[in-house]
Write a protein that holds these residues in place. Structure first.
Motif, PDB file in Angstrom:
ATOM      1  N   HIS A 285     -11.004  -0.057  -9.071  1.00  0.00           N
ATOM      2  CA  HIS A 285     -11.678   0.979  -9.852  1.00  0.00           C
ATOM      3  C   HIS A 285     -13.063   0.522 -10.278  1.00  0.00           C
TER       4      HIS A 285
ATOM      5  N   ASN B  54      -2.332  -0.512  -7.150  1.00  0.00           N
ATOM      6  CA  ASN B  54      -2.689  -0.346  -5.744  1.00  0.00           C
ATOM      7  C   ASN B  54      -4.149   0.029  -5.533  1.00  0.00           C
ATOM      8  N   TRP B  55      -4.981  -0.054  -6.579  1.00  0.00           N
ATOM      9  CA  TRP B  55      -6.339   0.475  -6.503  1.00  0.00           C
ATOM     10  C   TRP B  55      -7.372  -0.501  -7.057  1.00  0.00           C
TER      11      TRP B  55
ATOM     12  N   THR C 113      -2.183   7.320   0.819  1.00  0.00           N
ATOM     13  CA  THR C 113      -3.078   8.148   0.028  1.00  0.00           C
ATOM     14  C   THR C 113      -2.282   9.198  -0.737  1.00  0.00           C
TER      15      THR C 113
ATOM     16  N   ARG D  42     -11.922   5.371  -7.874  1.00  0.00           N
ATOM     17  CA  ARG D  42     -10.942   4.412  -7.385  1.00  0.00           C
ATOM     18  C   ARG D  42     -10.915   4.445  -5.857  1.00  0.00           C
ATOM     19  N   TRP D  43     -10.496   3.319  -5.274  1.00  0.00           N
ATOM     20  CA  TRP D  43     -10.401   3.193  -3.815  1.00  0.00           C
ATOM     21  C   TRP D  43      -9.316   2.192  -3.506  1.00  0.00           C
ATOM     22  N   GLN D  44      -8.659   2.376  -2.355  1.00  0.00           N
ATOM     23  CA  GLN D  44      -7.690   1.405  -1.875  1.00  0.00           C
ATOM     24  C   GLN D  44      -7.861   1.259  -0.368  1.00  0.00           C
TER      25      GLN D  44
ATOM     26  N   SER E  65       0.824  -1.198   0.000  1.00  0.00           N
ATOM     27  CA  SER E  65       0.000   0.000   0.000  1.00  0.00           C
ATOM     28  C   SER E  65       0.859   1.250   0.000  1.00  0.00           C
TER      29      SER E  65
ATOM     30  N   THR F 243      -1.217   3.372 -11.819  1.00  0.00           N
ATOM     31  CA  THR F 243      -2.004   3.003 -10.642  1.00  0.00           C
ATOM     32  C   THR F 243      -1.134   2.602  -9.451  1.00  0.00           C
TER      33      THR F 243
END
Length: 392
Positions: free
Chosen positions: A323, A320-321, A62, A340-342, A59, A391
């Motif tokens: 989508h 890392n995401w 952010t 997108r979110w992680q 990770s 990404t």
């Protein structure tokens, strides 16, 4: 060969996806963080070389700022459509009825593969590709003899091998193939007539079976990330008790675990990354199956959080995401967004918003690069352009 089990209404996006020969399955308001495409050539990342495995992505936290979008190819709407782009190769698909697939060397512009399906067959997305090989699928799903054919092309010589001749590799029995760089996942039918999930390596064709379900149930819709495969298990498919559940399994090995549904039995699609899963659900009687409700769970056993409505069958993990695509209506104007979110983020980020009168395909991933094609359908000049962003 069994086909998809819910109907998704045909829209401009579906038509554009069909041009690339893919097979399918209240929204947040537009955000000022939407990305703006640029014209700088993309710089893809690496490709895993291990078979069913690969190192889980670490990770990055952010990031700040907007992602940088790059333009790959601009074409007429009835021209070539980008399927994917790899470090060395660009893969496009024609608008002809069968969907001729072309693999071009990006440096020399030389066509190294041109795959034209025979009469009655159509090309199927995605194309699995690495620095040496490309996997291209064609299907015939009408008539009395439905059939799936998959070929591996040697990109050095252009020679092709029918995967049906590879005895060590289980036969593909469902048309959906999930892929992440050189790792791919698919459904096969074993000697006991069970539907099984298989994970394989493009370069070695080494494969392992993850799990199987008894007939008449079957496995479909695999989605592969850097460290996991998420797939559907359909039970009692021809009965009122029919159910479609999502499961996820690590690429490194280990048992599959269920993605617990939030509200109903039909979980359409999902992707898992570093233990977190984004998925969508839709009822068989929902009036608008083009959109579905999405949820995120940070890890198995934690509470599900709603992500609102998304465009059905657009969830993909990349780098890392995770989508997905969202349809928005603002003052009667329809636009589409990429979100997108992680793991670790409180809420998703909006990374791209289309102009009015523009439809986009579901995103795809290659070499830690997210790729989407936008069809600009307004005005006198109609065209498509493929966009990419990193990404990692």
């Amino acid at each position: 060969m069994r086909r998809r089990h819910l109907l998704v209404p045909i829209t401009a996006v579906a038509l554009l996806a069909a041009g690339c020969s893919g097979s399918p399955e209240s929204a947040p308001s537009p955000s000022p963080s939407s990305g703006t495409p640029s014209s700088t050539p993309p710089r893809p990342g690496g490709t895993p070389s291990q078979p069913p495995g690969g190192t889980p992505t670490v990770s990055p936290g952010t990031p700040s700022g907007k992602p940088t979008w790059t333009k790959i190819l601009r074409q007429p709407v009835d021209g070539q459509h980008v399927v994917t782009q790899q470090r060395k190769y660009l893969v496009t698909r024609g608008s002809d009825e069968a969907g001729t697939t072309t693999v071009t060397d990006r440096a020399s512009k030389k066509v190294v593969v041109r795959h034209a399906p025979p009469a009655g067959f159509v090309a199927q997305s995605p194309v699995v590709i690495d620095d040496r090989w490309a996997l291209i699928e064609e299907i015939r799903d009408s008539g009395s003899s439905p059939q799936i054919r998959v070929y591996r092309y040697d990109l050095t010589t252009g020679a092709k091998t029918d995967l049906a001749t590879q005895k060590a590799l289980p036969r593909i029995s469902e048309p959906e193939i999930g892929a992440y760089d050189g790792t791919f996942a698919y459904s096969s039918t074993d000697a006991r007539k069970r539907s099984c999930l298989v994970i394989a390596s493009l370069d070695t064709l080494v494969a392992r079976t993850v799990t199987c379900v008894a007939d008449p149930g079957y496995i479909a819709d695999p989605t592969v990330s850097a460290d996991s495969v998420t797939y559907s298990a359909i039970t009692a498919p021809q009965s009122p008790q029919r159910c479609k559940r999502l499961f996820t399994a690590p690429l490194s090995g280990g048992a599959a675990t269920p993605v617990v549904a939030s509200r109903n039995c039909i979980q359409w699609s999902g992707a898992t990354l570093r233990g977190a899963t984004v998925w969508s659900e839709i009822g068989a009687d929902d009036p608008d199956q083009y959109q579905s409700r999405a949820y995120v769970r940070d890890s198995a056993g934690t509470a599900a959080r709603s992500l609102g409505s998304i465009v059905t069958d657009t969830i993909v993990a990349c780098g890392n995401w995770i989508h997905w695509e969202v349809r928005t209506m603002t003052k009667g104007v329809e636009t589409y967004q990429l979100h997108r979110w992680q793991p670790g983020l409180a809420r998703p980020q909006v990374i791209y918003t289309t102009p009015p009168d523009t439809a986009i395909t579901a995103p795809t991933c290659q070499d830690n690069t997210l790729i989407v094609e936008a069809a600009h359908l307004g005005g006198s000049t109609k065209f498509t352009e493929a966009l990419a962003t990193g990404t990692t």
